[in-house]
Structure formats: structure tokens, C-alpha cells
Enzyme design. Sequence first.
Site, PDB file in Angstrom:
ATOM      1  N   LYS A 279       0.837  -1.325   0.037  1.00 43.79           N
ATOM      2  CA  LYS A 279       0.045   0.100  -0.141  1.00 43.79           C
ATOM      3  C   LYS A 279       0.947   1.269  -0.059  1.00 43.79           C
ATOM      4  O   LYS A 279       1.666   1.342   0.942  1.00 43.79           O
ATOM      5  CB  LYS A 279      -0.823   0.003   1.269  1.00 43.79           C
ATOM      6  CG  LYS A 279      -1.828   1.390   1.313  1.00 43.79           C
ATOM      7  CD  LYS A 279      -2.467   1.206   2.775  1.00 43.79           C
ATOM      8  CE  LYS A 279      -3.008   2.563   3.090  1.00 43.79           C
ATOM      9  NZ  LYS A 279      -4.005   2.446   4.293  1.00 43.79           N
ATOM     10  N   ASP A 284      -2.433  10.423   3.295  1.00 44.76           N
ATOM     11  CA  ASP A 284      -3.897  10.163   3.373  1.00 44.76           C
ATOM     12  C   ASP A 284      -4.395  11.203   4.174  1.00 44.76           C
ATOM     13  O   ASP A 284      -4.710  11.159   5.492  1.00 44.76           O
ATOM     14  CB  ASP A 284      -3.915   8.757   4.171  1.00 44.76           C
ATOM     15  CG  ASP A 284      -5.519   8.238   3.951  1.00 44.76           C
ATOM     16  OD1 ASP A 284      -6.465   8.938   3.468  1.00 44.76           O
ATOM     17  OD2 ASP A 284      -5.836   7.290   5.106  1.00 44.76           O
ATOM     18  N   LYS A 291     -10.123  13.034   7.758  1.00 46.62           N
ATOM     19  CA  LYS A 291      -9.554  12.753   9.077  1.00 46.62           C
ATOM     20  C   LYS A 291      -9.899  13.896   9.939  1.00 46.62           C
ATOM     21  O   LYS A 291      -9.589  14.817   9.447  1.00 46.62           O
ATOM     22  CB  LYS A 291      -8.190  12.218   8.725  1.00 46.62           C
ATOM     23  CG  LYS A 291      -8.070  10.922   8.058  1.00 46.62           C
ATOM     24  CD  LYS A 291      -6.543  10.482   8.320  1.00 46.62           C
ATOM     25  CE  LYS A 291      -6.186   9.471   7.600  1.00 46.62           C
ATOM     26  NZ  LYS A 291      -6.940   8.279   8.220  1.00 46.62           N
ATOM     27  N   ASP A 302       1.595   6.617   5.313  1.00 45.22           N
ATOM     28  CA  ASP A 302       0.689   5.754   4.647  1.00 45.22           C
ATOM     29  C   ASP A 302       1.270   5.012   3.672  1.00 45.22           C
ATOM     30  O   ASP A 302       0.353   4.273   3.069  1.00 45.22           O
ATOM     31  CB  ASP A 302      -0.632   6.473   4.414  1.00 45.22           C
ATOM     32  CG  ASP A 302      -1.793   5.437   4.967  1.00 45.22           C
ATOM     33  OD1 ASP A 302      -1.729   4.389   5.680  1.00 45.22           O
ATOM     34  OD2 ASP A 302      -2.885   5.813   4.346  1.00 45.22           O
ATOM     35  N   ASP A 361     -12.096   6.927   3.367  1.00 47.96           N
ATOM     36  CA  ASP A 361     -10.774   6.754   4.262  1.00 47.96           C
ATOM     37  C   ASP A 361     -10.533   5.263   4.332  1.00 47.96           C
ATOM     38  O   ASP A 361      -9.695   5.140   5.109  1.00 47.96           O
ATOM     39  CB  ASP A 361     -11.005   7.464   5.804  1.00 47.96           C
ATOM     40  CG  ASP A 361      -9.970   7.803   6.538  1.00 47.96           C
ATOM     41  OD1 ASP A 361      -8.813   7.726   5.832  1.00 47.96           O
ATOM     42  OD2 ASP A 361      -9.786   7.746   7.852  1.00 47.96           O
ATOM     43  N   GLU A 363      -9.438   3.607   2.009  1.00 49.52           N
ATOM     44  CA  GLU A 363      -8.814   3.850   0.571  1.00 49.52           C
ATOM     45  C   GLU A 363      -7.741   2.571   0.379  1.00 49.52           C
ATOM     46  O   GLU A 363      -7.601   2.188  -0.623  1.00 49.52           O
ATOM     47  CB  GLU A 363      -8.379   5.177   0.297  1.00 49.52           C
ATOM     48  CG  GLU A 363      -7.055   5.413   0.854  1.00 49.52           C
ATOM     49  CD  GLU A 363      -6.627   5.257   2.240  1.00 49.52           C
ATOM     50  OE1 GLU A 363      -5.699   5.136   2.627  1.00 49.52           O
ATOM     51  OE2 GLU A 363      -7.801   5.530   3.128  1.00 49.52           O
ATOM     52  N   ARG A 365      -7.777  -0.498   0.917  1.00 50.72           N
ATOM     53  CA  ARG A 365      -7.913  -1.672   0.360  1.00 50.72           C
ATOM     54  C   ARG A 365      -8.428  -1.600  -0.946  1.00 50.72           C
ATOM     55  O   ARG A 365      -8.167  -2.352  -1.632  1.00 50.72           O
ATOM     56  CB  ARG A 365      -9.054  -2.374   1.270  1.00 50.72           C
ATOM     57  CG  ARG A 365     -10.426  -1.330   1.133  1.00 50.72           C
ATOM     58  CD  ARG A 365     -11.304  -1.512   2.311  1.00 50.72           C
ATOM     59  NE  ARG A 365     -10.718  -1.059   3.719  1.00 50.72           N
ATOM     60  CZ  ARG A 365     -11.089  -1.331   4.928  1.00 50.72           C
ATOM     61  NH1 ARG A 365     -12.366  -1.790   4.935  1.00 50.72           N
ATOM     62  NH2 ARG A 365     -10.669  -0.758   5.956  1.00 50.72           N
TER      63      ARG A 365
END
Length: 517
Positions: A279, A284, A291, A302, A361, A363, A365
Site C-alpha cells: 500500500k 492520506d 480525518k 501511509d 478513508d 482507501e 484496500r
Amino acid sequence: MTALTLSTSGAATLRADALVVGIAKGAGSKSGGLVVAPGAEAVDKAFDGKLAAVLETLGASGAEGEVTKLPAPSGLKAPVVIAVGLGPVPEKDEAYDAETLRRAAGSAARALKGSKKAGFALPTESVEDASAVAEGALLGAYAFTAYQGGENKLAPKGAKPDARKLPLGEVALLGTKPRDKAFKAAAERAVAVAEEINRARDLINTPPNDLYPESFAAVATAAGKEHGIKVQVLDEKALVKGGYGGLLGVGQGSTHGPRLVKLAYTHPKAEKTLALVGKGITYDSGGISLKPAGHNETMKCDMSGAAAVFAAVVSASRLGLQVNVTGWLALAENMPSGNATRPGDVLHMYSGKTVEVLNTDAEGRLVLADALTRASEEKPDAIVDVATLTGAMVLALGNRTFGVMSNDDAFRTSIHEIAEEVGEASWPMPLPADLRKGMDSPTADIANMGERMGGGLVAGLFLKEFVGEGIAWAHLDIAGPAFHEGAPYGYTPKGGTGSAVRTLVKLAERTAAGDLG
């Protein structure tokens, strides 16, 4: 990068800024107090056999990671002795644990910032011990100074970085066998892996205005040329043409477009192929599902999963492992804008499935799903994805342990055991079938969110949907240990840690040796 040498000098004759010795506590001494660990005999002799007594007087306890500095006596060339705690003395006929040595060496190396050279007189008689000390020292010496003082491109002309913040220049391992092939190989491995872990740390620590999908892809491309790794970069046009709806959906809110980077290391005698998927959300914000304040300041980390995969592939190449290792970096920046994906949108994934986005959020996956499907097309023997995926995993396992999920119980067990062996705390986690129903969508094939409880497991179940049939797959959720916000400890710095790299490299080594089924 800190240099590593297998020194032929003795502790008493080595010219260095400091000598590092180990001390332990427990029943190994007549008084039940401190015990000088093997490797430090010459140093203890210079103190007339009273090194332990002197350290006790100074308040040293021998606890793991405790560092005590004292001036060296006239019998030593180095002016300073650094005693690092190893914890309790091992039971009779047992050696110090590798992770204990690794952390001790790391603690000492951190204490030596600004020094040019230090001799490490810790237990290094066995190849395994020497490897642990070397690795710990090289990782502990790490410092991220790219944006400080003279290292900063924007600094005033002639400015110099604070020498006190620079990493230890050279680690000299004492008590080894410099001409022995096994010791040489262990040292070379430690250097290769530590350098790549530290490169991963640099990437994680780089601010997101400088590290975004395109610039990350450029770093990977340059490394590929240097180490003989074939690199392919899919830009926005290629992603649109290929139908990578997950990557495009996450990245469409940013001015920095997404990328899918493939790194392929191949060996002519390889019999197995390992695919690694990372990933790579370079920042993010949460997207439209923004967030809250206090949760986005460290979100440059991230992309830690992609950094780990990148480091592992380059390490495999540098070590010449007899296994094919393919890395997939799913890179995107998740930002809110007029072009961003909205909650309620449906994405058409590379696999052909549709996903209803209930929370932008969630995201990671989505980008991993596209990369997992693409990796599956090449029919590797196994796939491992690595991701800072869920806060739920941090709630479950804390900040230092990553979760391991898999569609194959034996494979999950193997990865857990490998992680523990190399000193990376992990824990096997289930994929309960009953949690899958929570991701049913009335609009699409699946939603990107399910039940709130067990959120880390739900994310794993989502990823499982995109793994090719018959392929052993494991998911490493490194959300806890990937980025350390507290005080440094052992060989773990503040900031990016390079979590999972050592596990992936050892997995590749095991696969190359045919020890993984």
C-alpha cells in the site's frame, strides 16, 4: 550510511571514539549484581577486573537498553567505554537472544551519534550473534537529516548540518573471524538489508510535498537500474486503459496522479516466485471522509507498506537470492477536492468487480485490490501484501505488533514464525467468514466497509476477494509498528521504522532455500 567492518584489532588496541561492551544482571556473579558479557574481557582487564563494580557504583543495573558512559582507563586506545544492558544473564549453556543483542547494539549506536568510529565488543563469537549485533548497530545508527542544516537544499549557503545529529560513521565488530566466509557473508547481508531498511525509513519520513506517486516511482526506477531490477510504471493513462478503478478512484482527488509500479527481480535458477504488494498512499487526508484534527499529521507514513515491499525486492537482488521476487507498489494520494471520489460512488475494479465506496478513508484496500488482482494474473507461488491498513489493528495489537491474516493457515503460521525469528513482533489473526456479510451492498458487488467491530479483519476479508484462486496469500497489517511517534528505543528510531522488511527478506530466503513448502 554507517560503514561496517570486521576488525582484526583487539578491544585494547583499537583506535576509535568509543568501545561498546555488554553488561547483564543476575545470578551469574557471586554478588548477584552485574556481569560483564563475553567479548569485553580485554576491556574488563583494563579496569583491573573491576568494570562491573565501577558500573554498579555509577548506578548501572544491566537492564535491557540501558546505556552507561564512562572514561576509559589508560590501557585502552579508545577514550570512552559505553556499557549497554543485556538484561538477565542467560541460563547455563544458553546464549544471549539475537533480538537482545540487536536491540543492545542499536541502543549503543544511537548513543554514539556524532562519533566517527566505535568498536563493538559485544558477544560476536557465533555468526548468528555477529549478524544480530551488526544489524542492530546499523539500524540504530540511522538518522534522518535530509531537511536539517546543511543537508537542506534551502539552507543558507555554507551552512553545515549539526555534527552531533549525524549517524555513527563506522561500526567495527570485534571478536569475529574477519577471514571466515560465513562471517563475511553475514556482514554483507547485514549491510544490504540495513541499507534498504534505512532507505525505506527515508521514504516514510520524507514529507508528502516531496514524496508523491510520481516521485516515488522515480526512486523505484532509479533503484531498478542500479540493482538490475526490471521496473514498469503504469501512469494515469495506462491505469485508465487497463481499468484500474481502485487506484484511479482513490487518486482522482489529487493533483498528483496515481501510479502502479512493478519491480521484477529474477534469478536464472529460481524455481519459485513470490509476489509482494504494498500500500502506497503517499498522503492520506481521508478524502471526502476527512480525518479529524490530530489524525492526519503523520499520514505521510501511509506508504510504509510500499516502502517495505520496495526495500525487500532490492534486498533480494542485492543478496542474489535464488527466487523470483516481484513487487507491486500501489501508489496514490488520497485528497478531497471537486474531483474526489464521494461516499456512495461505485468503482469498477481491475478484477471486474464493482465496489461501493461507503467511506473514502478506507482507501488502502481499494488500491491494494487492483494490485492483488494484477499480481494474481502472473500465478506466483504466494502473495504477501503489506499495509498500514486499519486503526482497528492498532487497537487490537498495540503500536509494536503487526497482524498476519491469510487464506492458508500453514502459510500464516510460517510468516508469523519468520517475523518472530527476525525480531519483528507479529500475531496471527483470523478471517471470520461471518464478517463478510457486513460488506454486502445493494448497489455493487461489495462495499469497502463492513461491521465496525473487527474492522481489521473486515479489511482482510475485503482483500481476500481479489486474490486469485489457488494462490497462497497473506496480509500484514503494519498500522501499529510502521511509524513510531514515541522516544527511540533499541534500534527503532522516531518516525518511519521499516517494519516488515526483515520478515519479507527472510521469507524470500526461505522460499529460495525450498523451506517454505
